[in-house]
Design an enzyme around this catalytic site. Structure first.
Site, PDB file in Angstrom:
ATOM      1  N   PRO A 125       0.820  -1.221   0.000  1.00 41.67           N
ATOM      2  CA  PRO A 125       0.000   0.000   0.000  1.00 41.67           C
ATOM      3  C   PRO A 125       0.857   1.276   0.000  1.00 41.67           C
ATOM      4  CG  PRO A 125      -0.935  -1.613   1.501  1.00 41.67           C
ATOM      5  CD  PRO A 125       0.347  -2.201   0.994  1.00 41.67           C
ATOM      6  N   TRP A 146      -1.755  -5.057  -5.456  1.00 39.13           N
ATOM      7  CA  TRP A 146      -1.727  -5.110  -6.931  1.00 39.13           C
ATOM      8  C   TRP A 146      -1.017  -6.362  -7.433  1.00 39.13           C
ATOM      9  CZ3 TRP A 146      -4.730  -1.192  -6.825  1.00 39.13           C
ATOM     10  CH2 TRP A 146      -4.412  -0.015  -6.187  1.00 39.13           C
ATOM     11  N   ILE A 147      -1.264  -7.491  -6.836  1.00 38.48           N
ATOM     12  CA  ILE A 147      -0.478  -8.673  -7.212  1.00 38.48           C
ATOM     13  C   ILE A 147      -1.142  -9.437  -8.363  1.00 38.48           C
ATOM     14  CG2 ILE A 147       0.659 -10.768  -6.393  1.00 38.48           C
ATOM     15  CD1 ILE A 147       1.692  -7.995  -5.228  1.00 38.48           C
ATOM     16  N   ARG A 172      10.867  -5.876 -17.368  1.00 40.65           N
ATOM     17  CA  ARG A 172      10.497  -4.683 -18.150  1.00 40.65           C
ATOM     18  C   ARG A 172      10.565  -4.947 -19.652  1.00 40.65           C
ATOM     19  NH1 ARG A 172      13.356  -1.035 -13.451  1.00 40.65           N
ATOM     20  NH2 ARG A 172      11.540  -1.146 -12.086  1.00 40.65           N
ATOM     21  N   GLU A 211       5.404  -2.684 -13.299  1.00 46.24           N
ATOM     22  CA  GLU A 211       6.838  -3.016 -13.428  1.00 46.24           C
ATOM     23  C   GLU A 211       7.692  -1.743 -13.578  1.00 46.24           C
ATOM     24  OE1 GLU A 211       8.125  -6.634 -15.100  1.00 46.24           O
ATOM     25  OE2 GLU A 211       6.188  -7.586 -14.820  1.00 46.24           O
TER      26      GLU A 211
HETATM   27  N1  CAA Z   1      20.444  -4.131 -10.106  1.00 51.29           N
HETATM   28  C1  CAA Z   1      21.192  -4.398  -9.016  1.00 51.29           C
HETATM   29  N2  CAA Z   1      21.138  -3.661  -7.892  1.00 51.29           N
HETATM   30  C2  CAA Z   1      20.301  -2.617  -7.889  1.00 51.29           C
HETATM   31  C3  CAA Z   1      19.490  -2.273  -8.996  1.00 51.29           C
HETATM   32  C4  CAA Z   1      19.599  -3.082 -10.143  1.00 51.29           C
HETATM   33  N3  CAA Z   1      18.859  -2.837 -11.232  1.00 51.29           N
HETATM   34  N4  CAA Z   1      18.754  -1.185  -8.705  1.00 51.29           N
HETATM   35  C5  CAA Z   1      19.095  -0.827  -7.441  1.00 51.29           C
HETATM   36  N5  CAA Z   1      20.007  -1.706  -6.959  1.00 51.29           N
HETATM   37  C6  CAA Z   1      20.683  -1.683  -5.659  1.00 51.29           C
HETATM   38  C7  CAA Z   1      21.526  -0.418  -5.550  1.00 51.29           C
HETATM   39  O1  CAA Z   1      22.780  -0.595  -6.147  1.00 51.29           O
HETATM   40  C8  CAA Z   1      21.591  -0.240  -4.050  1.00 51.29           C
HETATM   41  O2  CAA Z   1      22.544  -1.116  -3.485  1.00 51.29           O
HETATM   42  P1  CAA Z   1      24.000  -0.590  -3.016  1.00 51.29           P
HETATM   43  O3  CAA Z   1      23.719   0.410  -1.938  1.00 51.29           O
HETATM   44  O4  CAA Z   1      24.688  -1.823  -2.572  1.00 51.29           O
HETATM   45  O5  CAA Z   1      24.620   0.038  -4.239  1.00 51.29           O
HETATM   46  C9  CAA Z   1      20.237  -0.731  -3.564  1.00 51.29           C
HETATM   47  O6  CAA Z   1      19.735  -1.610  -4.594  1.00 51.29           O
HETATM   48  C10 CAA Z   1      19.263   0.397  -3.353  1.00 51.29           C
HETATM   49  O7  CAA Z   1      19.119   1.042  -4.601  1.00 51.29           O
HETATM   50  P2  CAA Z   1      18.662   2.550  -4.773  1.00 51.29           P
HETATM   51  O8  CAA Z   1      19.405   3.422  -3.806  1.00 51.29           O
HETATM   52  O9  CAA Z   1      18.747   2.873  -6.206  1.00 51.29           O
HETATM   53  O10 CAA Z   1      17.151   2.444  -4.285  1.00 51.29           O
HETATM   54  P3  CAA Z   1      15.986   3.468  -4.402  1.00 51.29           P
HETATM   55  O11 CAA Z   1      15.194   3.387  -3.152  1.00 51.29           O
HETATM   56  O12 CAA Z   1      16.504   4.810  -4.832  1.00 51.29           O
HETATM   57  O13 CAA Z   1      15.043   2.842  -5.546  1.00 51.29           O
HETATM   58  C11 CAA Z   1      14.162   2.604  -7.719  1.00 51.29           C
HETATM   59  C12 CAA Z   1      15.402   2.715  -6.837  1.00 51.29           C
HETATM   60  C13 CAA Z   1      14.729   2.474  -9.129  1.00 51.29           C
HETATM   61  C14 CAA Z   1      13.280   3.834  -7.633  1.00 51.29           C
HETATM   62  C15 CAA Z   1      13.369   1.328  -7.325  1.00 51.29           C
HETATM   63  O14 CAA Z   1      12.722   1.501  -6.087  1.00 51.29           O
HETATM   64  C16 CAA Z   1      12.358   0.915  -8.350  1.00 51.29           C
HETATM   65  O15 CAA Z   1      12.699   0.281  -9.352  1.00 51.29           O
HETATM   66  N6  CAA Z   1      11.067   1.223  -8.120  1.00 51.29           N
HETATM   67  C17 CAA Z   1       9.974   0.708  -8.977  1.00 51.29           C
HETATM   68  C18 CAA Z   1       9.484  -0.600  -8.445  1.00 51.29           C
HETATM   69  C19 CAA Z   1       8.807  -1.420  -9.496  1.00 51.29           C
HETATM   70  O16 CAA Z   1       9.232  -1.522 -10.632  1.00 51.29           O
HETATM   71  N7  CAA Z   1       7.755  -2.107  -9.070  1.00 51.29           N
HETATM   72  C20 CAA Z   1       7.069  -3.037  -9.929  1.00 51.29           C
HETATM   73  C21 CAA Z   1       6.282  -4.012  -9.105  1.00 51.29           C
HETATM   74  S1  CAA Z   1       6.183  -5.607  -9.800  1.00 51.29           S
HETATM   75  C22 CAA Z   1       4.955  -5.559 -10.952  1.00 51.29           C
HETATM   76  O17 CAA Z   1       4.490  -4.520 -11.340  1.00 51.29           O
HETATM   77  C23 CAA Z   1       4.533  -6.887 -11.504  1.00 51.29           C
HETATM   78  C24 CAA Z   1       3.212  -6.874 -12.169  1.00 51.29           C
HETATM   79  O18 CAA Z   1       2.177  -6.874 -11.558  1.00 51.29           O
HETATM   80  C25 CAA Z   1       3.129  -6.962 -13.628  1.00 51.29           C
END
Ligand code: CAA
Length: 380
Positions: A128, A156-157, A243, A363
Site C-alpha cells: 500500500p 496489486w499482485i 520490463r 513493473e
Molecule cells: N540491479 C542491481 N542492484 C540494484 C538495482 C539493479 N537494477 N537497482 C538498485 N540496486 C541496488 C543499488 O545498487 C543499491 O545497493 P548498493 O547500496 O549496494 O549500491 C540498492 O539496490 C538500493 O538502490 P537505490 O538506492 O537505487 O534504491 P531506491 O530506493 O533509490 O530505488 C528505484 C530505486 C529504481 C526507484 C526502485 O525503487 C524501483 O525500481 N522502483 C519501482 C518498483 C517497481 O518496478 N515495481 C514493480 C512491481 S512488480 C509488478 O508490477 C509486476 C506486475 O504486476 C506486472
C-alpha cells in the site's frame, strides 16, 4: 522488422501468432467483459512451452532466449494483453528469478512445475505504501529457528489468487534499509496467507489482481532466495528483465491498434471513398507504424543485450518507456480513426486503450524508467 530475428525466433513468433489468432482472439473480448481468468488458455500456453520460455529444459522450460520470449509476448498480447501479463509475470519475474538465484532444491520443487505451466507464479513486491518507492517495505519476516514468520500486506499482485507459488519481498532487518530486505517463496494455502479484495480494473480485466494478506505465516528458512539482505537487489535485477516483457506486451497492443486501423480505414467509406484515401488518415498510420518499429527495435535490442550477458537495465527501461507510450498513442489514434465506432465495444480498439494504459504503470512507472535511464546516463 525481421532482420534481428533468426529462424528459431520466427518459428516461435509464428507459433505464438497462430495460437493467439485461433485460441485467444475469438474469446478475448468476452473474458474482458466478464473479467474471467483465462485458466484454460494459460494451461495451453504452458503446453506450448510459453510459461517457462527462458528456463533450461532440465528444469522444465523451453530453453529459449529473451528475444524468443519478446516475440512471443508481443504476439500473445496482440490478441489478449491479459494473457500477456499472466505469461510475463510467470516467465520473467517468477521463473527467471528462481532459475537465476534459487537453490537446486528450490528449482526441483518450485521451478520445474512453474516452467512447465503446471503451476502458476506471482511476484509480490508492491505494498500500500511501497509502489514506486519499492524499498520502503513494511512487510516483515522475523527469523525463529528454522523458519521465518511473515506479516504484512502486498498490493496489486498479478496472478494473486490463482498463483500456487508467490515470491514475496519482506524486511528482515529494518535498520539496514534496502540491504535489510529478503526474498521468500510462499506457497498458496500456507496458514495465515489470505487474499484481500479483487481489483476491478480499467484494462487487462481478465487477469487476476488482488492484495495478499500475511498474518503470522510460517515459511521454512530453506524458502529464502539468496542470502538475508539480498531481496531488494533480487527484485531490482529480476524487474530489469521483466520490463522487457512488459515492453513487448505494449508492442503487441500497439501493433493490434495499427492493424485494426489499417483494416478499418480500407473498409470504411466517407465522402464517397475509403477513408484510407485521405491523407489525414494516411499520416496517422505512417506515424503509428514508424513509432512501433522504433519500439520493436528497442525491445529486441534490450533482449539481445540480456542474451549476450551484457548490461541491459538502461535499455530495458528505454524499451518499456518508449513502447508503453507508443501503445497508448497508437490505441488513441486507432479510436480516432474508428470515430464513434472506436469508442464503443463493437470494435476492439477501446480495449486496446484500456489495456495499454497499465504498461505505463506496472513493473515501474514511466517516471521510474526515466529515473533508471538518467541514473545510468549520469554514471556513464
Ligand atoms: N540491479 C542491481 N542492484 C540494484 C538495482 C539493479 N537494477 N537497482 C538498485 N540496486 C541496488 C543499488 O545498487 C543499491 O545497493 P548498493 O547500496 O549496494 O549500491 C540498492 O539496490 C538500493 O538502490 P537505490 O538506492 O537505487 O534504491 P531506491 O530506493 O533509490 O530505488 C528505484 C530505486 C529504481 C526507484 C526502485 O525503487 C524501483 O525500481 N522502483 C519501482 C518498483 C517497481 O518496478 N515495481 C514493480 C512491481 S512488480 C509488478 O508490477 C509486476 C506486475 O504486476 C506486472
Amino acid at each position: 522488422m525481421d532482420f534481428a530475428l533468426n529462424e528459431t525466433h520466427t518459428m516461435i513468433r509464428d507459433t505464438a501468432r497462430q495460437f493467439a489468432a485461433d485460441v485467444l482472439l475469438p474469446t478475448a473480448d468476452e473474458r474482458d467483459d466478464k473479467e474471467t481468468f483465462p485458466a484454460q488458455e494459460v494451461k495451453q500456453l504452458g503446453e506450448l512451452g510459453f510459461m517457462g520460455m527462458m528456463v533450461p529444459e532440465e528444469y522444465g522450460g523451453a530453453g529459449l532466449d529473451t528475444v524468443s520470449y519478446a516475440v512471443a509476448m508481443e504476439e500473445i498480447s496482440k490478441a489478449d494483453a491479459s494473457c500477456g501479463v499472466i505469461m510475463s509475470v510467470n516467465n520473467s519475474l517468477v521463473c527467471y528469478g528462481l532459475n537465476k538465484y534459487g537453490t537446486e532444491e528450490q528449482k526441483q520443487k518450485y521451478l520445474i512445475p512453474l516452467a512447465k505451466g503446471e503451476k502458476l507464479g506471482a511476484f509480490a513486491l508492491s505494498e500500500p505504501e511501497a509502489g514506486s518507492d519499492a524499498s520502503n517495505q513494511h512487510t516483515v519476516a522475523v527469523k525463529e529457528g528454522d523458519h521465518y514468520v511473515l506479516n504484512g500486506i502486498k498490493n496489486w499482485i498479478t496472478n494473486g489468487t490463482t498463483a500456487d507459488v508467490v515470491l514475496v519481498i519482506a524486511q528482515t532487518d529494518p535498520s539496514k534499509g534496502p540491504k535489510g530486505i529478503s526474498a521468500f517463496i510462499v506457497e498458496k494455502g500456507t496458514p495465515g496467507f489470505t487474499y484481500g479484495k479483487k481489483e476491478r480494473k480499467l484494462g487487462i480485466r481478465s487477469s487476476d489482481t488482488v492484495s495478499l494478506l500475511f498474518e503470522n505465516v510460517k515459511i521454512p528458512a530453506t524458502n529464502r532466495i539468496g542470502d538475508e539482505g539480498f531481496g531488494f537487489k533480487f527484485a531490482m535485477m529480476t524487474l530489469e528483465g521483466g520490463r522487457i516483457g512488459i515492453a513487448a506486451q505494449a508492442l503487441g497492443i500497439a501493433q493490434a491498434s495499427l492493424e485494426a486501423s489499417v483494416a478499418y480505414s480500407k473498409q470504411r467509406k466517407a465522402f464517397d471513398q475509403p477513408i484510407a484515401n485521405l491523407q489525414a488518415i494516411q499520416f496517422k498510420l505512417a506515424d503509428m507504424a514508424t513509432d512501433i518499429e522504433a519500439a520493436r527495435l528497442l525491445v529486441h535490442q534490450a533482449a539481445a543485450l540480456k542474451d549476450a550477458g551484457k548490461p541491459f537495465g538502461k535499455e530495458a527501461a528505454m524499451a518499456k518507456l518508449h513502447a508503453s507510450r507508443v501503445a497508448v498513442n497508437a490505441a488513441l489514434e486507432a479510436i480516432q480513426i474508428h470515430g464513434g465506432y472506436g469508442y464503443v465495444r463493437e470494435y476492439k480498439v477501446e480495449r486496446y486503450l484500456r489495456d495499454a494504459k497499465i504498461t505505463e504503470i506496472y513493473e515501474g512507472t514511466s517516471e521510474i524508467q526515466r529515473i533508471v535511464i538518467s541514473r545510468a546516463l549520469l554514471k556513464e
